[in-house]
Design an enzyme around this catalytic site. Structure first.
Site, PDB file in Angstrom:
ATOM      1  CG  HIS A  82      -1.646   4.334   7.191  1.00 29.42           C
ATOM      2  ND1 HIS A  82      -1.776   3.216   7.969  1.00 29.42           N
ATOM      3  CD2 HIS A  82      -1.060   3.914   6.047  1.00 29.42           C
ATOM      4  CE1 HIS A  82      -1.266   2.170   7.346  1.00 29.42           C
ATOM      5  NE2 HIS A  82      -0.822   2.570   6.173  1.00 29.42           N
ATOM      6  CG  HIS A 137       5.382  -0.647   9.848  1.00 30.82           C
ATOM      7  ND1 HIS A 137       4.200  -0.717  10.539  1.00 30.82           N
ATOM      8  CD2 HIS A 137       5.073  -0.981   8.558  1.00 30.82           C
ATOM      9  CE1 HIS A 137       3.231  -1.078   9.715  1.00 30.82           C
ATOM     10  NE2 HIS A 137       3.727  -1.251   8.522  1.00 30.82           N
ATOM     11  CG  ASP A 189       2.371   2.379   7.576  1.00 31.47           C
ATOM     12  OD1 ASP A 189       2.216   3.448   6.978  1.00 31.47           O
ATOM     13  OD2 ASP A 189       1.817   1.331   7.216  1.00 31.47           O
ATOM     14  CG  ASP A 228      -0.352  -0.217   2.520  1.00 26.70           C
ATOM     15  OD1 ASP A 228       0.715  -0.847   2.588  1.00 26.70           O
ATOM     16  OD2 ASP A 228      -0.933   0.225   3.532  1.00 26.70           O
TER      17      ASP A 228
END
Lengths: 312, 312
Positions: free
Chosen positions: B271, B142, B213, B66
């Site tokens: 997000h 992450h 992220d 993504d």
């Protein structure tokens, strides 16, 4: 249930704001097939309200990005949605290395099995078969190894005529499949009842052929003979015949010639070059040769009907 | 010219019909940067009317789909559009193998050079610099190796006060850059004219930090201290704090705590998990801690202004 083709995208090369690259969703009664998977296909499937769980078989024509760059994202989404069923991917040799490299580096760990069916043959071959459907490759001639796909329903069961059958107490429910298959029935006294007295002709089986991307190629004609629906690429008009030949594509006129020679029921054109704003020029050109030529309508489910049945 | 952030997509994990996955286009006066490139980014760029030729530097945070599955298609489109300028791609080690494998199998032959800058460091480092701008990594935490990016304008030139400068015949146009840089001017007679007599303070330089992220991570605070704009992921609300921790994400409350501790000018959240239909819940939660918290608006160019300049 019935047979429907939903064209999800038909743009060549580059997606635009209004038009996605190649992908199609084919429903053949209880079977569902995804054909090609350009970037953004998962969103097009959402727009067409196709449940991801219906997709168990994906057929990729060739490994140019506009026909397969939507695959990694679709598979990653399958995983995120908790898929467990195996997924069959048919496509040119190399597709496994491409996808598995991406999944390894991107750490997409499948909870489901991916079964790759890598293709290398230059001849048409049966690559999938179940009780109802057969899928054959249609070898094409592009800049890179490429196959179209022919989807054929098998011969269907004959319809039982219960009014006649009920006249014979000896005919049991366990005999029905034999009757559907066309067999005569022998009474205890040895008398033979002809099948056609007890059944009616089955519904015609339908067939669909997908041909993208390819140069004008007459060798596809016998393979797609009399299909009910043909999707054939028509990247250019015939005035750019040399450009088509050079880039490995077909003109609208040529696609119509293929459709006519194969005596197909209906032709849908697609894979148009972005140089054309008004796509009706493609059907204008094709209809001179093959009147039943149509433009694709993105996201609209088109019913595939038997050309023979309609002609009766 | 000015400084604008255009958020192209901010969905987590799976794109939807209305919302693309992560990608941002950052204009810092004459410099343009693409940050992350989820599937469909090339179409989002088209929608935002960004010319592809402006993009020479792409920064990828991590290799989950993504955030990077739009890259192969974007690069293939660059090629089809005849690009010749080199393209710089910054991202985690592995990005070159992933892309080059795809390009080899898909036969994307670049007419332009791709210069990969593969990242492995766990420390913040300067990875790009030109006359006007510096870009630093922001190491994140992450499930996979991941960096945010800090974009900083360098100190700008002082403004010349021509009314004062014209009083001194000895000051030539060739001296202007020294004055802009803050140097005093020495007259032939040895007298020194202080720079502040000839110039005014420069415009404040702006800075932007992209953090997606990551788990809640206080080590980013000193790196992003007093940035004018912070984009920070907030995949979940704080009631799902454990889920956030488990999946390597941040809650809206935590993002706001980071923004407050770093004393940033403004916070944009993003997000978001698809489980939330109404995204205002994220700003409601964040504003309890950091009032200048905002929702992203896809495809809208947001002006980045100096928080210091505004405060003057």
């Amino acid at each position: 249930m019935s047979n429907y083709l939903t064209i999800l995208g038909f743009n060549s090369a580059i997606p635009t704001v209004n038009s996605a690259t190649t992908a199609q969703f084919l429903q053949m009664e209880s079977d569902h097939f995804l054909i090609d998977c350009g970037e953004g296909t998962q969103v097009q499937l959402r727009k067409a309200k196709v449940k991801f769980s219906k997709i168990n078989h994906i057929f990729i024509s060739h490994l140019h990005g506009d026909h397969c760059f939507g695959l990694p994202g679709l598979v990653a989404s399958f995983r995120l949605l908790g898929r467990e069923k195996p997924l069959h991917i048919f496509g040119p040799k190399g597709i496994k290395e491409m996808l598995e490299t991406i999944f390894r580096i991107s750490e997409v760990h499948s909870g489901f099995k991916i079964i790759y069916h890598e293709l290398e043959s230059e001849n048409s071959e049966l690559i999938f078969e179940n009780k109802r459907v057969e899928v054959y490759t249609i070898p094409l001639n592009h800049r890179i190894y490429c196959n179209g796909y022919l989807f054929k329903e098998k011969k269907k069961d004959r319809h039982l005529v219960m009014e006649e059958i009920s006249k014979y107490e000896e005919i049991d429910i366990s005999d029905f499949q034999n009757l559907k298959n066309g067999k005569d029935f022998t009474l205890n006294n040895g008398k033979i009842i002809e099948n056609k007295m007890l059944t009616k002709d089955p519904d015609e089986s339908i067939s669909y052929a997908f041909c993208s991307d390819t140069r004008y190629l007459e060798s596809v004609i016998p393979i797609i003979k009399e299909v009910d629906l043909l999707y054939h690429e028509a990247t250019f008009l015939h005035e750019l015949k040399e450009m088509a030949e050079y880039t490995g594509h077909t003109t609208a006129l040529e696609a119509a010639k293929i459709a006519k020679a194969a005596n197909v029921g209906k032709l849908i054109l697609g894979h148009f070059s972005n140089r054309y704003d008004d796509r009706t020029v493609f059907t204008d050109e094709a209809r001179e040769v093959f009147p039943k030529s149509y433009l694709p309508i993105a996201l609209e489910a088109v019913k595939i009907e038997s050309a023979k049945q309609k002609a009766l």
